[in-house]
Motif scaffolding. Structure first.
Motif, PDB file in Angstrom:
ATOM      1  N   ASN A  81      40.926 175.957  18.350  1.00  0.00           N
ATOM      2  CA  ASN A  81      42.247 176.397  18.796  1.00  0.00           C
ATOM      3  C   ASN A  81      42.334 177.884  18.518  1.00  0.00           C
ATOM      4  N   GLY A 116      44.526 180.074  19.203  1.00  0.00           N
ATOM      5  CA  GLY A 116      45.854 180.650  19.289  1.00  0.00           C
ATOM      6  C   GLY A 116      46.035 181.717  18.226  1.00  0.00           C
ATOM      7  N   TRP A 117      47.227 182.254  18.163  1.00  0.00           N
ATOM      8  CA  TRP A 117      47.500 183.357  17.235  1.00  0.00           C
ATOM      9  C   TRP A 117      47.340 182.940  15.781  1.00  0.00           C
ATOM     10  N   LYS A 118      47.608 181.655  15.464  1.00  0.00           N
ATOM     11  CA  LYS A 118      47.495 181.188  14.079  1.00  0.00           C
ATOM     12  C   LYS A 118      46.060 181.265  13.575  1.00  0.00           C
ATOM     13  N   ALA A 119      45.103 181.219  14.504  1.00  0.00           N
ATOM     14  CA  ALA A 119      43.692 181.260  14.097  1.00  0.00           C
ATOM     15  C   ALA A 119      43.349 182.565  13.389  1.00  0.00           C
ATOM     16  N   LEU A 120      44.133 183.608  13.615  1.00  0.00           N
ATOM     17  CA  LEU A 120      43.870 184.904  12.980  1.00  0.00           C
ATOM     18  C   LEU A 120      43.995 184.846  11.466  1.00  0.00           C
ATOM     19  N   VAL A 121      44.742 183.885  10.954  1.00  0.00           N
ATOM     20  CA  VAL A 121      44.923 183.768   9.502  1.00  0.00           C
ATOM     21  C   VAL A 121      44.575 182.363   9.022  1.00  0.00           C
ATOM     22  N   ALA A 122      43.817 181.601   9.819  1.00  0.00           N
ATOM     23  CA  ALA A 122      43.563 180.194   9.503  1.00  0.00           C
ATOM     24  C   ALA A 122      42.445 180.005   8.486  1.00  0.00           C
ATOM     25  N   THR A 123      41.556 180.979   8.350  1.00  0.00           N
ATOM     26  CA  THR A 123      40.421 180.845   7.430  1.00  0.00           C
ATOM     27  C   THR A 123      40.384 182.030   6.469  1.00  0.00           C
ATOM     28  N   ASN A 173      39.042 185.157   8.193  1.00  0.00           N
ATOM     29  CA  ASN A 173      39.999 185.787   9.107  1.00  0.00           C
ATOM     30  C   ASN A 173      41.106 186.500   8.349  1.00  0.00           C
ATOM     31  N   ARG A 174      41.517 185.942   7.240  1.00  0.00           N
ATOM     32  CA  ARG A 174      42.567 186.616   6.442  1.00  0.00           C
ATOM     33  C   ARG A 174      42.042 187.930   5.858  1.00  0.00           C
ATOM     34  N   LYS A 195      42.932 189.078  20.679  1.00  0.00           N
ATOM     35  CA  LYS A 195      44.195 188.843  19.953  1.00  0.00           C
ATOM     36  C   LYS A 195      44.258 189.671  18.681  1.00  0.00           C
TER      37      LYS A 195
END
Length: 503
Positions: free
Chosen positions: A271, A273-280, A283-284, A422
């Motif tokens: 997925n 989406g924008w949430k993936a930018l901080v999901a791991t 990424n954080r 993104k």
């Protein structure tokens, strides 16, 4: 520091270096020369970024512009400067869907068409409201083009020259600043509205160039692979990187790494989406650095001189419009020199060294500016005013060796493909938010605090240096896929190099 962020066993020397043909250089290989020629229309996208800020700075010194728009004061002046950034901010969430949906080339084309129309309206403006509306649309179109252009450069470039070319992208903004500064200087003596209409018209030069050429340029091989067009991607890599030899070891290495990297990204970020930018955690880590760099890019003390040079020079007794315009023009030449020099040396010196050197020297020279401005303001010492100008030039040299060439290139290279558009859009949004507050706050702060406002910016520069020291990760001598994977650990590096060639 980067300890703990670089995966054990991560490559220390470019894993593709032994695959490069030592006889194939940018200056003696026709295909690489042609590739670089196609990259030029995308490089000049940033021209409009640098052009706008300097153009508005120059227009404010023109009596013809001031008269045409009824001498705008702080509130209206802040809006005139900020409205292009507001348009850019509105375009940022839209841009990634175009970049990932229709491709990098077509997205730049859409942005170019938008900017051409808006530039025509801006040049023909009959009122301040028409001028503001045109600047908003220019910002929107620029957001579309800016999202795709540097990604295409990064994803298309010959690997040996990727870092230099992507770093040159933001450096080209200095050419926009240079043209704008000298355009307003050159039109100063025109005794009618063309004194400001001509500089407005010149803002559309890169968009016109892109309108004519970008659809004929090659598309990003990585975008093509992501859309299942692997044969076309391999053809582009072979044609430009190995004289059409699809079995060339470098081409095969790139092609397999791109396929493995995109496959791994799609599994990890099913997925996207924008949430993936901080999901791991990886990424954080990326987003922490990206957001900080975006903020520092605008709040490193450049605001007063970049957007309100005439106010700053008035404070130290340099009030003649022709002198202000001349200093503005010379400053852009100076900035361009240092930005291009750093872009050329980025692989040799490394990102971390350049950023830390930049932040440390900026602290030193900005403190010197503060002292000089205080001495002139409190005691009226002419020599302090002249010294202030010298330290402005030294400060911008320090700023130019990292923040002009590297903020965009570093952001793009640490993002994996599926999050690249993104993540870069978030970077651009934060840049513009910081820019808007910078443009709007500076005239009020300068009026209210005078030289003491510089003390606030001195403190921000100190915070910036500490952050970079502890968190910035070195990325030189890695391929694009390896650079992005570094943040995700050893497993990610193994996934993009099943044979273990990264070690």
């Amino acid at each position: 520091m980067d300890g703990g962020l670089v995966a054990p066993g991560a490559v220390q020397d470019a894993s593709f270096a032994h695959l490069l043909d030592p006889k194939r250089k940018w200056y003696n290989n026709n295909r690489i020369i042609l590739l670089h020629a196609w990259i030029v229309p995308f490089l000049i996208t940033s021209y409009a970024i640098g052009y706008d800020a300097t153009m508005m700075n120059g227009l404010q010194t023109l009596p013809q512009w001031q008269t045409a728009f009824n001498y705008p004061s702080n509130g209206m002046l802040g809006l005139l400067n900020a409205i292009q950034s507001i348009g850019f901010l509105v375009g940022c969430p839209v841009a990634p869907y175009l970049s990932d949906g229709i491709g990098r080339r077509k997205t730049v084309f859409v942005g170019a068409v938008t900017m051409l129309v808006a530039t025509a309206v801006q040049t023909a403006s009959q009122s301040v409201h028409m001028f503001i509306a045109a600047r908003f649309i220019i910002g929107f179109g620029l957001a579309i083009a800016v999202n795709a252009a540097p990604m295409l450069i990064t994803e298309l470039a010959y690997p040996q020259y990727r870092a230099q070319l992507t770093s040159l992208y933001n450096s080209i903004a200095c050419t926009g600043s240079l043209v704008a500064a000298w355009a307003t200087y050159g039109t100063f003596k025109i005794n009618n509205t063309w004194a400001w209409r001509l500089p407005s018209l010149f803002q559309g030069i890169p968009a016109l160039f892109q309108f004519a050429l970008v659809l004929f340029a090659p598309e990003s091989p990585r975008w093509l692979v992501s859309k299942g067009k692997e044969a076309e991607a391999l053809g582009i890599l072979a044609y430009y990187h190995a004289d059409s030899n699809k079995q060339d070891p470098l081409v095969q290495f790139e092609f397999e790494e791109i396929k493995a990297g995109i496959k791994f990204d799609s599994i990890v970020a099913a997925n996207v989406g924008w949430k993936a930018l901080v999901a791991t955690p990886g990424n954080r880590k990326r987003m922490r650095i990206i957001v900080a760099l975006a903020f520092f890019y605008q709040w490193s003390g450049t605001g007063p001189v970049t957007f309100y040079l005439y106010k700053v020079l008035n404070e130290i007794g340099i009030t003649k419009s022709s002198t202000q315009l001349l200093l503005n023009g010379l400053l852009q030449v100076w900035n361009l020199f240092w930005a291009v020099l750093a872009a050329v040396l980025v692989n040799r010196l490394g990102r971390r060294f350049l950023f830390l050197a930049s932040a440390g020297l900026m602290m030193l020279f900005y403190a010197a500016q503060t002292i000089c401005l205080a001495q002139y303001s409190e005691h009226g010492i002419p020599a302090a005013g002249h010294a202030f100008v010298s330290f402005v030039f030294l400060f911008f040299a320090a700023y130019g060796i990292a923040y002009i060439p590297l903020t965009t290139s570093y952001t793009i290279e640490i993002l994996p493909f599926h999050l690249r558009s993104k993540g870069f859009s978030v970077f651009s949004s934060v840049v513009v938010l910081a820019l808007i507050t910078n443009q709007y706050i500076n005239p009020f702060a300068l009026d209210a605090l005078g030289w003491k406002y510089y003390l606030v910016l001195d403190c921000l520069l100190a915070v910036e240096f500490v952050f970079l020291w502890f968190f910035l990760v070195e990325t030189k001598d890695r391929t694009l896929e390896e650079t992005a994977a570094v943040f995700d650990g050893e497993d990610a590096l193994n996934k993009i190099h099943p044979s273990g060639r990264h070690a």
